[in-house]
Design an enzyme around this catalytic site. Structure first.
Site, PDB file in Angstrom:
ATOM      1  N   CYS A  10       0.800  -1.240   0.000  1.00  0.00           N
ATOM      2  CA  CYS A  10       0.000   0.000   0.000  1.00  0.00           C
ATOM      3  C   CYS A  10       0.831   1.287   0.000  1.00  0.00           C
ATOM      4  CB  CYS A  10      -0.960   0.009   1.183  1.00  0.00           C
ATOM      5  SG  CYS A  10      -1.628  -1.585   1.648  1.00  0.00           S
ATOM      6  N   GLN A  23       1.058 -10.854  -3.157  1.00  0.00           N
ATOM      7  CA  GLN A  23      -0.371 -10.550  -3.157  1.00  0.00           C
ATOM      8  C   GLN A  23      -0.820 -10.165  -4.566  1.00  0.00           C
ATOM      9  OE1 GLN A  23      -0.386  -7.572   0.147  1.00  0.00           O
ATOM     10  NE2 GLN A  23      -2.022  -8.861   0.951  1.00  0.00           N
ATOM     11  N   HIS A  43      -4.551  -1.146  -6.049  1.00  0.00           N
ATOM     12  CA  HIS A  43      -4.903   0.075  -5.328  1.00  0.00           C
ATOM     13  C   HIS A  43      -5.550   1.030  -6.316  1.00  0.00           C
ATOM     14  CE1 HIS A  43      -1.751  -1.673  -2.758  1.00  0.00           C
ATOM     15  NE2 HIS A  43      -2.538  -1.236  -1.793  1.00  0.00           N
ATOM     16  N   LYS A  86     -13.876  -2.924   5.481  1.00  0.00           N
ATOM     17  CA  LYS A  86     -13.574  -3.744   4.310  1.00  0.00           C
ATOM     18  C   LYS A  86     -14.697  -4.721   4.018  1.00  0.00           C
ATOM     19  CE  LYS A  86     -10.970  -7.151   7.036  1.00  0.00           C
ATOM     20  NZ  LYS A  86      -9.824  -8.068   7.073  1.00  0.00           N
TER      21      LYS A  86
END
Length: 597
Positions: free
Chosen positions: A285, A332, A336, A417
C-alpha cells in the site's frame, strides 16, 4: 433453539463431561483444568496431567465419558461471588487466574455436573447428561498448547474430540477429514514437484520448475483480466526506510510483524523508534501511495487503478506457519484504486465483477462479509462512519439487506472492508478476496487531485485482492482439484510418449507444433518401455498423454489417454488435437475435453 445453537450447547456440555472423565481417571488432585470451548466439529479441553496422554488412553477416556453420561446427572448453575469462586477453585491455578482477571462486579457462574465436578463457566448447558446419551464422539488427537497462547507460560495437553448428534454424522465427517488429508497441498505440492520448503528459509516457498510454470499461468490469467479492466501494473522496492512505514501508520500497528534492519549508526542514546532504519515491506500500500504522489492528478485522471505482484514479507511465529496457507514470503494480487467519492460504488461493482469472473473460472462460490471499525482504528470516527455507510449502500444495492453478513470490529486499522469468503469442493471456507475502503492513507501521504471546480481534494483509496495471495490461493486450488488442475492451469498440459525410437521424429514434430501453439508439453524420448513413460506422466497428473506408434506416424494422428479416466481417443487428427488444446487455453475451461466432434 436453532440447530447450530444446539450444537454449541451440546458440544460445550460434552467438554465438561471430558474434563470430569479425565479427573476421575487421573485423580482430581493430579489434574489442573484450563478451558474447554466447543469448536466447528466438536470441542477440546486443556489440562496439566501427571503424564502424557497416548492413543492407548483414548478408548479409556471415551468409555469413562460414556459411563458418566449413563449416570444421567444434572447440569446445575450457581451464581457466586468472586471470593466464593476463588475459594471453590483454590487448587486450580488456571481458574484462579481467570477469576482474578474478571472486572469487579462481573457476574460469575459455576456449573456442576453431578455433585463432584464443577467448572467456571457462563453456560448454557443441557439440563441433564441423559440428553447426550445419543451423542457420537471420538477423541481426535492430543497436542501441546501454551496457556493463553503464550510460549512463556505453561505447556498444556489439549485433547481434541469430534462430537456429533449421531454416528452417521460422525462417520461422514471423518470421511470428509480423510478426503481433506488426501488433498493436503503440503503433500501434493512436493509429490508433483510444484514447490518445496527448507529450514534455511522457514515459511518461504521454493518454486520448482513445474510449479513455476503453473504459477506463471495463473499470473498471466490474472494480468489478462486486469489489462481488460483498465488496470496498470507497477513494481516497487521490496525494502523501504522506516520513514515510509511511520508515515503510513503501519509502524505503530504492524512493527512486530515486520523483518527489520538495524540502523548501523544507532547507539545507546538512540530513540527506540530509530533503532531500525529499513524494513522488508509487509504490504504494498504505501509504495502505491508514493507512485500516485509522484505528480499532480486531475479529476479527469480518476479512477487510477494500479496492480502489482511484488514480494512481501511478514514475520510469523514458527508454530503458525502452514504450508502455502501461512507463509512469511508471498505475492499478493494487490490492487490500489484512487477514486473520487462518487466513484466508490461503481468501482466496487467493477471489482465484484472481476471477483465473479475469477471464482467462476475455478468453479468456486463465495459469500460476502462487511468488516467494521476495530478497536485500534486510525483516524476520525466520523470518517469511519462515512466509509462504513458507503460500503453498506453498495452491498445493499448489489445483494439486498441481509444478503451479506456484518463482522463487527474486524476491519483494517485504516478502514472498513468487504471480505469474500470462498468455499471449495469439500465445503471448507477460505478468506481470500478483500476490498478495503481507505480515507486514512491518502490523508497521511497528503494525496490530492484537482477537482472540477479547481479546488484540491483528497482521493479515496480502494485496496483490493481477489486471490488474497498467489501462494495461498495456489494451496487452496491444489487441494480443491486434488492436484488434477484444469487444462489451462496444469504445469504441463500434454505428455508425449513415442512407443519406439523410430517414432521419436514424429513425436518431436508433434511436441514442437504444440509448443508453438502455446501448449505446455513434455515428451519422453528415452528407450524406456511405453507403460513406464505413461506412468511418469500419470503421476504428474498431465491432463493428456498422447501415444505415438506406427499408425499415428503414418496417418499424422495422435492417440490420447485422458487423465482420471480409462477413456482413450484414438487416431485423432493432429490439427484437431491442437485446436482442442488452444480452445481450452483461450476459454480457461474448467473441464478437460474428452470427446471429438
Amino acid at each position: 433453539m436453532v440447530k447450530e445453537e444446539y450444537l454449541e450447547v451440546y458440544r460445550h456440555s460434552l467438554a465438561h463431561i471430558l474434563a470430569k472423565a479425565v479427573m476421575e481417571i487421573f485423580g482430581k488432585e493430579n489434574v489442573q483444568i484450563a478451558i474447554g470451548p466447543q469448536i466447528a466439529d466438536g470441542f477440546y479441553y486443556d489440562f496439566i496431567l501427571p503424564r502424557t496422554v497416548t492413543k492407548e488412553d483414548y478408548k479409556t477416556i471415551e468409555n469413562k465419558m460414556t459411563e458418566i453420561l449413563k449416570r444421567k446427572e444434572d447440569f446445575t448453575v450457581k451464581e457466586v461471588s468472586k471470593e466464593e469462586a476463588l475459594k471453590l477453585f483454590a487448587d486450580q491455578k488456571f481458574k484462579v487466574e481467570l477469576i482474578n482477571d474478571l472486572p469487579e462486579g462481573e457476574k460469575i457462574t459455576v456449573y456442576n455436573t453431578g455433585d463432584d465436578f464443577y467448572d467456571l463457566c457462563r453456560g448454557p448447558h443441557v439440563p441433564n447428561a441423559q440428553e447426550l446419551l445419543s451423542a457420537s464422539f471420538e477423541i481426535k488427537s492430543v497436542s501441546g498448547a501454551y496457556w493463553r497462547g503464550d510460549e512463556h507460560r505453561d505447556m498444556l495437553q489439549r485433547i481434541y474430540v469430534y462430537a456429533f448428534p449421531d454416528k452417521q454424522q460422525l462417520k461422514e465427517h471423518k470421511k470428509l477429514i480423510q478426503e481433506a488429508l488426501e488433498r493436503d497441498h503440503k503433500k501434493i505440492g512436493p509429490a508433483l514437484d510444484l514447490f518445496m520448503f527448507d529450514e534455511t528459509a522457514p515459511g518461504m516457498p521454493y518454486w520448482l520448475p513445474r510449479g513455476w510454470k503453473m504459477f506463471n499461468a495463473l499470473l498471466d490469467y490474472w494480468r489478462g483480466i486486469h489489462d481488460k479492466k483498465g488496470y496498470e501494473e507497477i513494481a516497487a522496492p521490496v525494502v523501504n526506510s522506516t520513514v515510509l512505514w511511520k508515515t503510513s501508520g503501519h509502524w505503530a500497528h504492524y512493527k512486530n510483524n515486520m523483518f527489520l534492519m538495524y540502523n548501523e549508526e544507532a547507539d545507546d542514546n538512540t530513540d527506540p523508534d530509530d533503532i531500525f532504519k529499513f524494513a522488508l515491506k509487509p504490504m504494498n500500500c504505501p509504495n502505491a501511495m508514493m507512485v500516485y504522489r509522484r505528480k499532480q492528478h486531475s479529476y479527469k485522471d480518476l479512477p487510477i487503478r494500479y496492480n502489482e505482484t511484488d514480494l512481501v514479507h511478514r514475520k510469523e511465529k514458527s508454530g503458525q506457519l502452514n504450508g502455502l496457507f501461512r507463509v512469511q514470503l508471498f505475492r499478493q494480487d494487490d490492487c490500489h484504486l484512487f477514486v473520487t467519492e462518487d466513484q466508490i460504488g461503481s468501482e466496487i461493482k467493477n471489482i465484484m465483477s472481476i471477483a465473479n469472473d475469477i471464482y467462476n473460472t475455478f468453479g468456486l462460490t463465495y459469500r460476502v462479509e462487511l468488516s467494521t471499525r476495530p478497536e485500534d482504528f486510525m483516524g476520525d470516527i466520523n470518517v469511519w462512519n462515512k466509509a462504513e455507510e458507503s460500503l453498506k449502500n453498495v452491498l445493499n444495492e448489489m445483494f439486498g439487506e441481509g444478503g451479506y453478513e456484518i463482522n463487527e470490529g474486524d476491519g483494517a486499522f485504516y478502514g472498513p472492508k468487504i471480505d469474500l469468503k470462498m468455499k471449495d469442493c469439500l465445503g471448507r471456507e477460505w478468506q481470500t478476496g478483500t476490498i478495503q475502503l481507505d480515507f486514512q492513507l491518502p490523508k497521511n501521504f497528503e494525496l490530492k487531485y484537482v477537482a472540477a471546480d479547481g479546488s484540491m481534494k483528497q482521493p479515496v483509496v480502494l485496496h483490493r485482492a481477489i486471490f488474497g495471495s498467489f501462494e495461498r490461493f495456489f494451496g487452496i486450488i491444489t487441494e480443491n482439484f486434488k492436484g488434477a488442475f484444469p487444462f489451462w492451469l496444469s504445469p504441463y498440459q500434454v505428455g508425449v510418449v513415442p512407443i519406439l525410437p523410430e517414432h521419436n521424429e514424429y513425436a518431436k514434430e508433434v511436441a514442437d507444433l504444440l509448443d508453438k501453439a502455446g501448449v505446455r508439453v513434455e515428451a519422453n524420448y528415452s528407450d524406456n518401455n511405453m507403460n513406464s513413460k505413461i506412468k511418469t506422466f500419470k503421476n504428474y497428473k498431465d491432463p493428456y498423454i498422447i501415444v505415438i506408434g506406427d499408425k499415428e506416424v503414418a496417418e499424422r494422428t495422435v492417440s490420447i489417454n485422458i487423465r482420471g479416466t480409462n477413456k482413450k481417443l484414438n487416431n485423432v487428427p493432429l490439427e484437431k488435437f491442437i485446436e482442442m488444446c488452444k480452445q481450452m487455453n483461450e476459454t480457461h475451461s474448467l473441464d478437460v475435453i474428452d470427446t471429438i466432434d
